[in-house]
Design a protein around this motif. Structure first.
Motif, PDB file in Angstrom:
ATOM      1  N   ASP A  42     -78.343 -61.614 -40.321  1.00 47.25           N
ATOM      2  CA  ASP A  42     -79.016 -61.180 -39.087  1.00 47.25           C
ATOM      3  C   ASP A  42     -78.081 -60.379 -38.199  1.00 47.25           C
ATOM      4  N   LEU A  43     -78.588 -59.240 -37.724  1.00 46.35           N
ATOM      5  CA  LEU A  43     -77.766 -58.372 -36.874  1.00 46.35           C
ATOM      6  C   LEU A  43     -77.633 -58.951 -35.473  1.00 46.35           C
ATOM      7  N   PHE A  44     -78.663 -59.662 -35.019  1.00 41.51           N
ATOM      8  CA  PHE A  44     -78.669 -60.199 -33.647  1.00 41.51           C
ATOM      9  C   PHE A  44     -79.070 -61.679 -33.691  1.00 41.51           C
ATOM     10  N   PRO A  45     -78.128 -62.533 -34.165  1.00 41.89           N
ATOM     11  CA  PRO A  45     -78.504 -63.927 -34.407  1.00 41.89           C
ATOM     12  C   PRO A  45     -79.013 -64.663 -33.170  1.00 41.89           C
ATOM     13  N   MET A  46     -78.512 -64.318 -31.985  1.00 41.90           N
ATOM     14  CA  MET A  46     -78.983 -65.012 -30.783  1.00 41.90           C
ATOM     15  C   MET A  46     -80.450 -64.681 -30.494  1.00 41.90           C
ATOM     16  N   ASP A  47     -80.884 -63.484 -30.915  1.00 43.49           N
ATOM     17  CA  ASP A  47     -82.300 -63.131 -30.740  1.00 43.49           C
ATOM     18  C   ASP A  47     -83.173 -63.908 -31.725  1.00 43.49           C
ATOM     19  N   THR A  48     -82.647 -64.087 -32.953  1.00 46.64           N
ATOM     20  CA  THR A  48     -83.381 -64.909 -33.932  1.00 46.64           C
ATOM     21  C   THR A  48     -83.534 -66.317 -33.371  1.00 46.64           C
ATOM     22  N   LEU A  49     -82.425 -66.853 -32.864  1.00 43.47           N
ATOM     23  CA  LEU A  49     -82.433 -68.214 -32.315  1.00 43.47           C
ATOM     24  C   LEU A  49     -83.466 -68.339 -31.197  1.00 43.47           C
ATOM     25  N   ALA A  50     -83.458 -67.381 -30.279  1.00 45.49           N
ATOM     26  CA  ALA A  50     -84.390 -67.442 -29.138  1.00 45.49           C
ATOM     27  C   ALA A  50     -85.837 -67.371 -29.622  1.00 45.49           C
TER      28      ALA A  50
ATOM     29  N   ASN B  44     -83.613 -74.482 -35.642  1.00 44.97           N
ATOM     30  CA  ASN B  44     -83.434 -73.244 -34.872  1.00 44.97           C
ATOM     31  C   ASN B  44     -82.120 -72.542 -35.195  1.00 44.97           C
ATOM     32  N   ALA B  45     -81.043 -73.331 -35.330  1.00 44.54           N
ATOM     33  CA  ALA B  45     -79.715 -72.720 -35.476  1.00 44.54           C
ATOM     34  C   ALA B  45     -79.377 -72.341 -36.919  1.00 44.54           C
ATOM     35  N   TRP B  46     -80.239 -72.664 -37.866  1.00 39.20           N
ATOM     36  CA  TRP B  46     -80.010 -72.251 -39.255  1.00 39.20           C
ATOM     37  C   TRP B  46     -80.477 -70.814 -39.395  1.00 39.20           C
ATOM     38  N   VAL B  47     -79.601 -69.900 -38.992  1.00 36.77           N
ATOM     39  CA  VAL B  47     -79.916 -68.480 -38.925  1.00 36.77           C
ATOM     40  C   VAL B  47     -79.059 -67.760 -39.967  1.00 36.77           C
TER      41      VAL B  47
END
Ligand SMILES: [Zn+2]
Ligand SMILES: [Zn+2]
Length: 420
Positions: free
Chosen positions: A370-378, A363-366
């Motif tokens: 990415d402009l919004f990494p926390m959204d990718t993570l979620a 999950n955390a390999w983002v």
């Protein structure tokens, strides 16, 4: 010619005593040992940053190495120098009458090309030259029947992006093993648009990079245009005219650069019979770039489409055609979307830049891009559990070697069971 020291090989007589020094006293990390049966030796790799130490322990008393250790005692065995072109290096050495153990390179571990220089020419040290194998990129046209849909992974040549940017906050010692960088810190990637064929027509999801890149950018991104999307389509006896719908996951150059082409001085749609289906909010973002995303959104890739009147804009998640549904992920770009392909009770998902390669399963390999990494993570947290549970067939657009497969989880570790 020489790019640096790759490793220093050391003979050891007793691995436990050697580890007591190198691992315990010096505090170095020792990789899991590797048995090299052909040389009757067990090798312990100790990465130390730029170069590695390699402890060589004989596994048979009558091996060459065991006899050498017996005769000369433990100590330096060889020095490995990294070269970019081993054939050129050997030619240069031969011209200078350097004594070689190997006149021609041999295949070493992990597909590398290696050749030894005789110690008598190297002042008492056995010197190994090593040219690392560039990881191959699979450029194949691969088709799978999927209920009423025919799914074909195409390709638009290989390219490379900065390894650090591809893995965001993950440190290089971790990602470097999964995706070894080249001497310019780039990792090998593929571009694989997906062709969806059904009773309703032919859709291309993403279009690759196309031919508009400048010579400078081709060099920066290691774009190799010797095999392109045209070749992939031709292998199916199709052409640009065959495509009726071009659907964008997002409008970055490595996904939609191939949507337009330059003919004479003019830019025009690459697929003359296609409607270009684009999320309206992604179009807004792409046509109003800021400093952070300007290098990713190249206006020539998509503005000419609107001028030509071939764009179809839509809002929100929806069914684009029977069996083809888009879901916004955000994260990578604000409006980045993945494509669900559903037929006969099965689901495949084209995940684009949400999980660009199989090295991005955690999950955390983002990506740093990415402009919004926390959204990718979620999104990943939710989506990957769902994909494992419901056995979605995942298409990886950028993975150099794995086109599609099922994400599995065992003992807390994720991996891909390759299908294509
Ligand atoms: Zn992207
Ligand atoms: Zn991408």
């Amino acid at each position: 010619m020489i790019q640096g020291i790759q490793e220093v090989g050391l003979y050891v007589r007793d691995q436990d005593e050697a580890l007591a020094f190198y691992r315990d006293a010096l505090g170095l990390h020792v990789d899991v040992p590797e048995e090299v049966a052909s040389q009757q030796v067990r090798a312990h790799f100790i990465p130390t940053g730029q170069a590695a130490l390699e402890l060589l322990e004989p596994t048979a008393d009558d091996s060459d190495i065991a006899q050498d250790v017996e005769k000369r005692g433990p100590g330096l065995h060889h020095l490995t120098l990294r070269v970019d072109d081993i054939h050129a290096a050997l030619d240069q050495l031969k011209a200078r009458k350097v004594r070689l153990v190997d006149e021609q390179p041999r295949r070493g571990a992990e597909g590398a090309l290696v050749a030894f220089i005789h110690p008598s020419s190297a002042h008492g040290v056995l010197v190994e030259l090593k040219q690392a194998a560039a990881p191959a990129v699979r450029l194949e046209v691969q088709t799978i029947a999927f209920g009423d849909l025919q799914l074909t992974a195409l390709h638009d040549g290989p390219f490379r992006l900065d390894g650090g940017a591809m893995f965001g906050v993950v440190p290089r010692p971790l990602w470097g093993k999964k995706a070894p960088p080249d001497d310019r810190h780039r990792i090998q990637l593929a571009m694989r648009p997906l062709l969806v064929e059904a009773a309703w027509g032919r859709m291309l999801i993403d279009c690759g990079v196309g031919e508009k890149m400048s010579t400078k950018d081709r060099d920066i991104y290691a774009l190799d245009r010797s095999r392109t999307l045209d070749d992939a389509l031709a292998a199916l006896r199709l052409s640009s005219e065959s495509i009726e719908i071009a659907l964008a996951t997002h409008l970055h150059w490595d996904h939609f650069g191939g949507a337009t082409e330059r003919v004479g001085g003019a830019l025009q749609p690459r697929f003359p019979n296609a409607r270009y289906v684009i999320r309206a909010a992604e179009w807004e973002d792409a046509t109003h770039p800021h400093e952070r995303n300007r290098a990713s959104y190249l206006q020539d890739d998509f503005v000419p489409l609107k001028k030509a009147g071939v764009t179809v804009f839509f809002d929100g998640d929806q069914q684009i055609r029977p069996g083809v549904r888009v879901v916004r992920t955000g994260g990578h770009t604000g409006q980045h979307q993945v494509v669900f392909l559903e037929s006969g009770g099965r689901t495949a998902v084209f995940v684009a830049d949400m999980i660009p390669t199989v090295a991005h399963l955690e999950n955390a390999w983002v990506m740093g891009y990415d402009l919004f990494p926390m959204d990718t993570l979620a999104f990943k947290r939710r989506f990957i559990s769902e994909a494992i549970e419901r056995e979605y067939l995942i298409f990886f657009e950028h993975d150099p070697l794995i086109t599609a497969g099922y994400i599995r989880e065992k003992d807390g570790r994720r991996y891909v069971e390759q299908v294509l």
